[in-house]
Design an enzyme around this catalytic site. Structure first.
Site, short mmCIF file in Angstrom:
data_model
loop_
_atom_site.label_atom_id
_atom_site.label_comp_id
_atom_site.label_asym_id
_atom_site.label_seq_id
_atom_site.Cartn_x
_atom_site.Cartn_y
_atom_site.Cartn_z
N ASP A 88 -28.76 -9.21 9.88
CA ASP A 88 -30.09 -9.47 9.31
C ASP A 88 -30.15 -10.81 8.61
OD1 ASP A 88 -28.37 -8.53 7.31
OD2 ASP A 88 -29.36 -6.59 7.19
N ASP A 94 -31.27 3.50 -0.71
CA ASP A 94 -32.36 4.29 -0.11
C ASP A 94 -32.04 4.71 1.32
OD1 ASP A 94 -32.59 1.93 1.29
OD2 ASP A 94 -34.65 1.48 0.65
N HIS A 138 -30.94 2.75 3.82
CA HIS A 138 -31.13 1.79 4.91
C HIS A 138 -29.79 1.35 5.48
CE1 HIS A 138 -31.18 -1.61 1.70
NE2 HIS A 138 -30.08 -1.77 2.37
N GLU A 198 -35.52 0.10 6.60
CA GLU A 198 -35.89 0.86 5.41
C GLU A 198 -36.47 2.22 5.81
OE1 GLU A 198 -34.85 -0.11 2.67
OE2 GLU A 198 -35.52 -2.09 2.01
C1 F6R Z 1 -26.69 -6.51 4.68
C2 F6R Z 1 -27.19 -5.23 5.10
C3 F6R Z 1 -27.56 -4.17 4.12
C4 F6R Z 1 -26.43 -3.87 3.13
C5 F6R Z 1 -26.89 -2.80 2.15
C6 F6R Z 1 -25.82 -2.50 1.13
O1 F6R Z 1 -26.42 -7.33 5.83
O2 F6R Z 1 -27.36 -5.04 6.25
O3 F6R Z 1 -27.88 -3.00 4.80
O4 F6R Z 1 -25.31 -3.42 3.84
O5 F6R Z 1 -28.02 -3.24 1.49
O6 F6R Z 1 -25.59 -3.63 0.35
P1 F6R Z 1 -24.37 -3.70 -0.65
O7 F6R Z 1 -23.14 -3.64 0.19
O8 F6R Z 1 -24.50 -5.05 -1.32
O9 F6R Z 1 -24.49 -2.56 -1.58
#
Ligand code: F6R
Length: 257
Positions: A67, A136, A138, A143
């Protein structure tokens, strides 16, 4: 699903790094799927250590990011392309030109999303996808309410995710509202998936992912339909799993295949 609860993030990094190292030894030209965020950082550090000290090489590998923020300047230190360069690419020998990422600044972002999907297909698809999980539920930035068959597209972050990610910016107002993300359908095409969840704030999402009903409300639950997925959680992130003792038993007695 294989559910592996280990004491610390460092333990997860070692076991997850074994999976990636085995793949790269077997297939030096493996296609890696890379996540940003905090969860995979110990894994990237462990892979970098093995590169430095044990000669683990990614010289023939390629990678696709999950992403990117929309509208963040390509020079911004928190643009995911720069984050992954800093945290992984610059620490190993993967060619910068072999690392692909969705564009958050293309004039025609929809066309760029479709082109990104084609690039992934042309590379033969992702061999091993590393994922984190949002509080949440995702994965990538799919989301709640994302279609379970979604493809790479622009979407809107929840306020929860913007708050969670504000730690990387000066203030929440600087966290972009929109992102380009691989879809759930795109991610499901990876041949193998490793999801890493650490910390108490992931416990509910992990319990839903593993033990909840498949639902767009908890997008990560789509992974229950994947045939080769390992969910790595530390003690805190695994704390709400009802069948925890079975998962430990399964891991201790995993068949040698
Ligand atoms: C980032 C991504 C997100 C993160 C998620 C958890 O490329 O795809 O899905 O993996 O937001 O983020 P952290 O690891 O910072 O808690």
């Amino acid at each position: 699903m294989e559910i592996v609860v280990l004491p610390t993030p460092a333990d997860i990094a070692r076991v997850a790094a074994d999976r990636i190292a085995n793949l790269v030894h077997k297939r030096p030209d493996a296609v890696l799927g890379l996540a940003t965020g905090s969860s995979p950082l110990p894994l990237y550090q462990e892979l970098a250590r093995r590169h430095r000290e044990e000669g683990l090489s990614f010289a023939q590998s390629s990678a696709f990011l999950l992403d990117e923020y929309v509208g963040l300047s390509p020079d911004h230190p928190e643009a995911y392309r720069n984050v992954i360069r800093r945290e992984f690419v610059s620490l190993v020998d993967i060619a910068e030109s072999a690392v692909h990422s969705p564009s958050g600044t293309a004039a025609d972002i929809s066309a760029a999303c479709a082109a990104y999907e084609k690039e992934m297909q042309a590379a033969g698809g992702v061999d091993i996808q590393i994922l984190g999980i949002g509080t949440d539920g995702h994965i990538a930035f799919n989301e709640p309410a994302s279609s379970l068959t979604s493809r790479t597209r622009v979407t809107t972050l929840t306020e929860q995710t913007r708050e969670d990610n504000a730690r990387f910016f000066d203030s929440i107002d600087d966290v972009p509202m929109h992102v380009v993300t691989q879809g759930l359908g795109t991610i499901m095409e990876a041949r193998e998936i490793i999801l890493i969840a650490t910390g108490a704030n992931k416990a509910e999402a992990v319990a839903q992912l593993v033990e909840g009903p498949i639902s767009a409300f908890w997008p990560a639950t789509v992974l229950q339909n994947h045939q080769h997925i390992t969910v790595f959680a530390d003690e805190e992130a695994g704390a709400e799993l009802k069948l925890r003792s079975y998962y430990d038993h399964m891991y201790r007695n995993r068949p040698e295949v």
